[in-house]
Design a protein around this motif. Structure first.
Motif, PDB file in Angstrom:
ATOM      1  N   LEU A   1      39.853 -92.445 -24.592  1.00 22.29           N
ATOM      2  CA  LEU A   1      39.030 -92.793 -23.439  1.00 22.29           C
ATOM      3  C   LEU A   1      39.702 -93.826 -22.530  1.00 22.29           C
ATOM      4  O   LEU A   1      39.086 -94.300 -21.571  1.00 22.29           O
ATOM      5  N   ARG A   2      40.949 -94.163 -22.854  1.00 26.06           N
ATOM      6  CA  ARG A   2      41.738 -95.103 -22.055  1.00 26.06           C
ATOM      7  C   ARG A   2      41.015 -96.437 -21.889  1.00 26.06           C
ATOM      8  O   ARG A   2      40.806 -96.938 -20.768  1.00 26.06           O
ATOM      9  N   LEU A   3      40.618 -96.980 -23.027  1.00 29.63           N
ATOM     10  CA  LEU A   3      39.905 -98.252 -23.073  1.00 29.63           C
ATOM     11  C   LEU A   3      40.644 -99.219 -23.990  1.00 29.63           C
ATOM     12  O   LEU A   3      41.542 -98.825 -24.739  1.00 29.63           O
ATOM     13  N   SER A   4      40.224-100.473 -23.943  1.00 31.47           N
ATOM     14  CA  SER A   4      40.744-101.440 -24.901  1.00 31.47           C
ATOM     15  C   SER A   4      40.015-101.256 -26.229  1.00 31.47           C
ATOM     16  O   SER A   4      38.800-100.981 -26.241  1.00 31.47           O
ATOM     17  N   PRO A   5      40.707-101.389 -27.355  1.00 35.49           N
ATOM     18  CA  PRO A   5      40.023-101.318 -28.656  1.00 35.49           C
ATOM     19  C   PRO A   5      38.870-102.320 -28.700  1.00 35.49           C
ATOM     20  O   PRO A   5      38.990-103.454 -28.231  1.00 35.49           O
TER      21      PRO A   5
END
Length: 231
Positions: free
Chosen positions: A98-102
């Protein structure tokens, strides 16, 4: 004229003697016809249970459209049963998809999808909370996700990367899908992006293998391949 009867196992033909009588044919003629239908995969004999009509799988093209759109196109009435809703932090895999930060907040929505009230698939969708302010997962109990995103957020899905693999259902999945435990199933995973290139959904769908099959059209010379799954 009644040729079939309903049982807990599905649509069962009447006993051979009764069937021959109702059709007005000799039993040998009936047996020959039933053997041909069995060879063609349309009938199935089960020892001690009788002869059953084999449920036919439906072809589902792998176009980017919702389950609800798929079912309506086939003349079926889609519906859903919410199984669980929760907020979860994105692990490494989900963050990448989802192209997010963990650790970013995600809506996790699990639904049982039905067509004409028949269980068809189990779906789990992960949606980035930061990209959908005010999103209420409860709305997915009776609405299509893609239709809701288009109407309420102006988000239109454009493309998806999909993976398909064969698997078997667990006892809990079998209970929800109304199939025998360890029945074959198709697991479809897909990461979906919007028309603006944002990653909006990562989902997993577990389809009953007796209701779906895969169809793939392969083009030679670097052309695009069209893939399809079957409900």
């Amino acid at each position: 004229m009644q040729l079939v009867e309903q049982s807990v196992d599905g649509t069962r033909l009447l006993p051979e003697r009764d069937l021959a009588h109702q059709l007005g044919v000799a039993r040998e003629t009936l047996r020959a016809a039933m053997r041909r239908l069995e060879d063609e995969g349309l009938l199935q004999r089960r020892q001690g249970s009788g002869t059953f009509v084999v449920a036919q799988a439906w072809v589902k093209p792998f176009q980017l459209r919702s389950f609800s759109e798929d079912m309506r196109e086939r003349g079926l009435q889609p519906s859903s049963r919410l199984l669980s809703i929760r907020e979860v932090p994105a692990d490494a895999k989900l963050a990448h998809k989802l192209r997010l930060s963990p650790g970013a907040s995600l809506h996790e929505v699990r639904r049982l999808r039905l067509a004409d009230r028949m269980p068809m698939a189990l779906e789990t969708a992960y949606l980035p909370a930061q990209r959908l302010p005010g999103f209420d997962p409860q709305a997915l109990a009776d609405q299509s996700l893609y239709e809701l995103l288009a109407r309420d957020y102006g988000i239109h899905m454009r493309a998806a990367a999909q993976q398909i693999q064969a698997t078997v259902v667990t006892q809990e999945e079998a209970r929800l899908l109304d199939v025998a435990p360890f029945s074959p199933a198709l697991l479809v995973e897909r990461a979906v992006q919007s028309s603006t290139g944002e990653a909006i959904e990562y989902g997993k769908s577990l389809y009953r293998a007796d209701r779906y099959r895969l169809e793939v059209e392969v083009l030679r010379g670097g052309g695009e391949a069209a893939a399809g799954a079957v409900p």
